[in-house]
Design a protein around this motif. Structure first.
Motif, short mmCIF file in Angstrom:
data_model
loop_
_atom_site.label_atom_id
_atom_site.label_comp_id
_atom_site.label_asym_id
_atom_site.label_seq_id
_atom_site.Cartn_x
_atom_site.Cartn_y
_atom_site.Cartn_z
N ASP A 161 0.86 -1.18 0.00
CA ASP A 161 0.00 0.00 0.00
C ASP A 161 0.90 1.23 0.00
OD1 ASP A 161 -2.03 1.86 0.29
OD2 ASP A 161 -2.21 1.56 2.46
N GLU A 162 0.70 2.12 -0.97
CA GLU A 162 1.55 3.30 -1.09
C GLU A 162 0.76 4.59 -0.94
OE1 GLU A 162 5.06 3.26 -3.11
OE2 GLU A 162 5.40 1.23 -2.38
N GLY A 163 -0.42 4.49 -0.32
CA GLY A 163 -1.12 5.68 0.13
C GLY A 163 -1.86 6.44 -0.94
N ALA A 164 -2.03 7.75 -0.67
CA ALA A 164 -2.89 8.60 -1.50
C ALA A 164 -2.36 8.81 -2.90
CB ALA A 164 -3.08 9.95 -0.81
N ALA A 165 -1.11 8.44 -3.17
CA ALA A 165 -0.59 8.53 -4.54
C ALA A 165 -1.33 7.60 -5.48
CB ALA A 165 0.90 8.20 -4.55
N ASN A 166 -2.09 6.66 -4.94
CA ASN A 166 -2.87 5.72 -5.75
C ASN A 166 -4.36 5.78 -5.39
OD1 ASN A 166 -0.59 4.40 -7.19
ND2 ASN A 166 0.01 3.91 -5.10
N HIS A 167 -4.79 6.96 -4.98
CA HIS A 167 -6.17 7.15 -4.52
C HIS A 167 -6.63 8.51 -5.01
CE1 HIS A 167 -9.00 8.74 -1.36
NE2 HIS A 167 -9.57 7.57 -1.57
N MET A 168 -7.84 8.57 -5.55
CA MET A 168 -8.41 9.83 -6.01
C MET A 168 -9.82 9.95 -5.46
SD MET A 168 -7.18 9.89 -10.03
CE MET A 168 -8.16 8.42 -10.42
N ARG A 169 -10.26 11.19 -5.28
CA ARG A 169 -11.61 11.43 -4.79
C ARG A 169 -12.28 12.43 -5.71
NH1 ARG A 169 -14.20 15.04 -0.85
NH2 ARG A 169 -16.02 13.94 -0.02
N LEU A 170 -13.50 12.12 -6.14
CA LEU A 170 -14.29 12.99 -7.00
C LEU A 170 -15.61 13.31 -6.30
CD1 LEU A 170 -13.35 11.00 -10.11
CD2 LEU A 170 -13.18 13.49 -10.09
N CYS A 171 -16.02 14.57 -6.35
CA CYS A 171 -17.21 15.02 -5.62
C CYS A 171 -17.67 16.35 -6.21
CB CYS A 171 -16.88 15.18 -4.13
SG CYS A 171 -15.47 16.27 -3.83
N SER A 172 -18.83 16.78 -5.81
CA SER A 172 -19.32 18.09 -6.27
C SER A 172 -18.60 19.22 -5.54
CB SER A 172 -20.83 18.20 -6.08
OG SER A 172 -21.18 18.01 -4.72
N ALA A 173 -18.23 19.00 -4.30
CA ALA A 173 -17.47 19.96 -3.50
C ALA A 173 -16.78 19.18 -2.39
CB ALA A 173 -18.39 21.04 -2.91
N PHE A 182 -9.73 3.90 -6.05
CA PHE A 182 -8.48 3.26 -5.65
C PHE A 182 -7.85 2.64 -6.89
CE2 PHE A 182 -11.08 3.49 -1.92
CZ PHE A 182 -10.21 3.67 -0.85
N VAL A 183 -6.61 3.01 -7.17
CA VAL A 183 -5.92 2.56 -8.38
C VAL A 183 -4.82 1.57 -7.99
CG1 VAL A 183 -4.73 3.24 -10.49
CG2 VAL A 183 -6.39 4.81 -9.42
N TYR A 184 -4.96 0.34 -8.40
CA TYR A 184 -3.96 -0.69 -8.10
C TYR A 184 -3.17 -1.02 -9.36
CZ TYR A 184 -7.32 -3.88 -10.27
OH TYR A 184 -8.17 -4.49 -11.15
N GLY A 185 -2.07 -1.73 -9.19
CA GLY A 185 -1.22 -2.04 -10.33
C GLY A 185 -0.87 -3.51 -10.42
N LEU A 186 -0.40 -3.90 -11.60
CA LEU A 186 0.22 -5.20 -11.82
C LEU A 186 1.63 -4.94 -12.32
CD1 LEU A 186 -2.77 -7.02 -13.60
CD2 LEU A 186 -2.13 -7.13 -11.18
N GLN A 187 2.36 -5.97 -12.66
CA GLN A 187 3.71 -5.79 -13.16
C GLN A 187 3.70 -4.89 -14.40
OE1 GLN A 187 6.32 -7.35 -11.68
NE2 GLN A 187 8.01 -7.02 -13.11
N GLY A 188 4.66 -3.95 -14.47
CA GLY A 188 4.79 -3.10 -15.64
C GLY A 188 6.17 -3.26 -16.24
N GLY A 189 6.31 -4.15 -17.22
CA GLY A 189 7.63 -4.44 -17.76
C GLY A 189 8.50 -5.06 -16.69
N SER A 190 9.68 -4.48 -16.46
CA SER A 190 10.58 -4.99 -15.43
C SER A 190 10.31 -4.37 -14.06
CB SER A 190 12.03 -4.74 -15.84
OG SER A 190 12.27 -3.34 -15.98
N PHE A 191 9.34 -3.45 -13.99
CA PHE A 191 9.10 -2.73 -12.75
C PHE A 191 7.96 -3.36 -11.95
CE2 PHE A 191 10.57 1.16 -15.31
CZ PHE A 191 11.89 0.88 -15.03
N PRO A 192 8.11 -3.43 -10.63
CA PRO A 192 7.05 -4.03 -9.81
C PRO A 192 5.89 -3.08 -9.61
CG PRO A 192 8.80 -3.18 -8.40
CD PRO A 192 9.27 -2.99 -9.82
#
Length: 415
Positions: A161-173, A182-192
């Motif tokens: 878990d790497e915190g708010a760098a992978n989290h966004m919030r959308l709202c009217s205000a 919440f944005v998660y990842g899988l392997q990207g080339g040689s990068f974890p």
């Protein structure tokens, strides 16, 4: 009154270029360079002052204790006996990037009406894996008001878990109920991948978020492989605006459709690859800008100087401003020292929607308090740190002493 407060990490006196962050192209590229901790901290403080001048609420987190002798002790060694790799990790100043400090869900979104905060475990990278204890101590102090906040322990390993760098919030205000993405990842080339789906789902459960207002979506493997080690390198959200690169998400059309269904007023500003390549977006940190709402209305982007220096990016931004969209202002900040380690304006801050009166005032910045911190930095932060300096006991002592001077100046000696 509920408002968005940007909590920035004050750059610590051990700021150095040890190249520890796999997949972070700037960190790798600048490995072995001589860093300038004093300039780094002053640049970060100048950005905080800019935010105050824009009428925004501003907070801060303190540098963590470095070198982290307690962490080394748990591994049966100390700074004098540790390998260079462990010594570098123990001296890391990476807690300056507060976007990785925690994930935050405002009370408007949660079932119990409390603002929930979960510190990131950062287990993927050894130099960051020992930050959470210091982060948790600060969160428990800054947000101790149990009538307003709930502070959790991190999601356990091995779920990264790497915190708010992978989290966004959308709202009217900011103070209104919103969608949490919440944005998660899988392997990207040689990068974890650093953000695991299980960790994102766990945080959503801990924060008591209704399922119908929670979205889990995958970061594109192309973005990770290109150097977007966190989602906030390719996308940022603010109120009803999602500002994103075309190649940010694995299923962009599916995500966009779900956002439009659940938040009809959403505005999706997508930068096409034909206008700004993924490489230019990542090198310039266009999307690691702070997208903020001015108190009088209208949104502004706080960008690193590298964005202005990248022709494709700056040209696209001028076209953006010439239209009638929600982003009306551009502000450029000099963050060269942070950028050289792979962290832009948005990396340095954690967004918390709360009533400032419920936050420990020692963690809230003002122009006068920034001046006080600048005085400490100018007097006690090292001017330069070369790679060989990290092996010097004199530097270890100077770094620890400088941090204590700052804590004393802000009345935070208990940290």
């Amino acid at each position: 009154m509920l408002t968005e407060i940007n909590f920035d990490g004050i750059v610590g006196p051990s700021h150095n270029y040890a190249g520890l962050s796999v997949g972070n192209l700037a960190s790798t590229r600048n490995f072995g360079r001589t860093s300038r901790p004093r300039d780094a901290a002053l640049q970060g403080l100048a950005k905080m002052r800019l935010c105050l001048d824009l009428g925004l609420a501003q907070g801060w987190f303190m540098p963590q204790d470095r070198p982290n002798q307690a962490w080394l002790g748990r591994m049966g060694t100390d700074m004098s006996l540790a390998t260079a790799e462990l010594r570098y990790a123990a001296m890391s100043a990476s807690s300056m990037w507060a976007a990785n400090a925690a994930t935050v869900s405002p009370g408007a979104d949660t079932a119990d009406g409390l603002c929930h905060l979960t510190p990131a475990n950062l287990v993927t990278m050894p130099h960051r894996s020992h930050e959470w204890t210091g982060t948790l101590a600060q969160l428990r102090l800054a947000f101790a008001n149990s009538a307003s906040f709930a502070v959790h322990e991190p999601v356990p390993a091995p779920f990264g878990d790497e915190g708010a760098a992978n989290h966004m919030r959308l709202c009217s205000a900011h103070g209104q109920p919103g969608l949490e993405v919440f944005v998660y990842g899988l392997q990207g080339g040689s990068f974890p991948a650093r953000q695991h789906r299980q960790a994102s789902a766990a945080v959503a459960r801990l924060h008591r978020l209704p399922a119908e207002r929670t979205i889990l979506t995958q970061q594109s493997e192309e973005a990770i492989a290109a150097g977007a080690f966190h989602n906030d390198v390719v996308a940022v959200a603010n109120e009803n605006v999602l500002f994103t690169h075309e190649q940010a998400f694995a299923d962009r059309e599916g995500l966009y459709a779900e956002l439009r269904e659940k938040l009809p007023q959403v505005v999706i500003l997508e930068v096409p690859t034909s206008a700004v390549s993924l490489a230019d977006a990542i090198a310039s940190y266009l999307f690691n800008a702070q997208l903020v709402t001015r108190p009088g209305g209208g949104m502004a982007l706080i960008l690193p100087g590298e964005a202005k220096a990248t022709p494709s990016v700056w040209n696209w931004l001028q076209t953006l401003l010439s239209g009638n969209g929600p982003i009306r202002e551009l502000h450029v900040a000099d963050l060269r020292e942070s950028m050289a380690n792979g962290g832009g304006p948005a990396c340095l801050r954690l967004r918390v929607v709360a009533d400032p009166a419920t936050v420990d005032p020692r963690f809230l910045a003002s122009a006068d308090r920034i001046t006080r911190v600048e005085e400490v930095v100018r007097k006690h932060w090292p001017e330069e740190i070369a790679p060989d300096d990290l092996a010097r006991p004199g530097l270890w002592n100077a770094v620890a002493s400088a941090r204590m001077r700052l804590l004393d100046a802000l009345g935070l000696a208990e940290l």
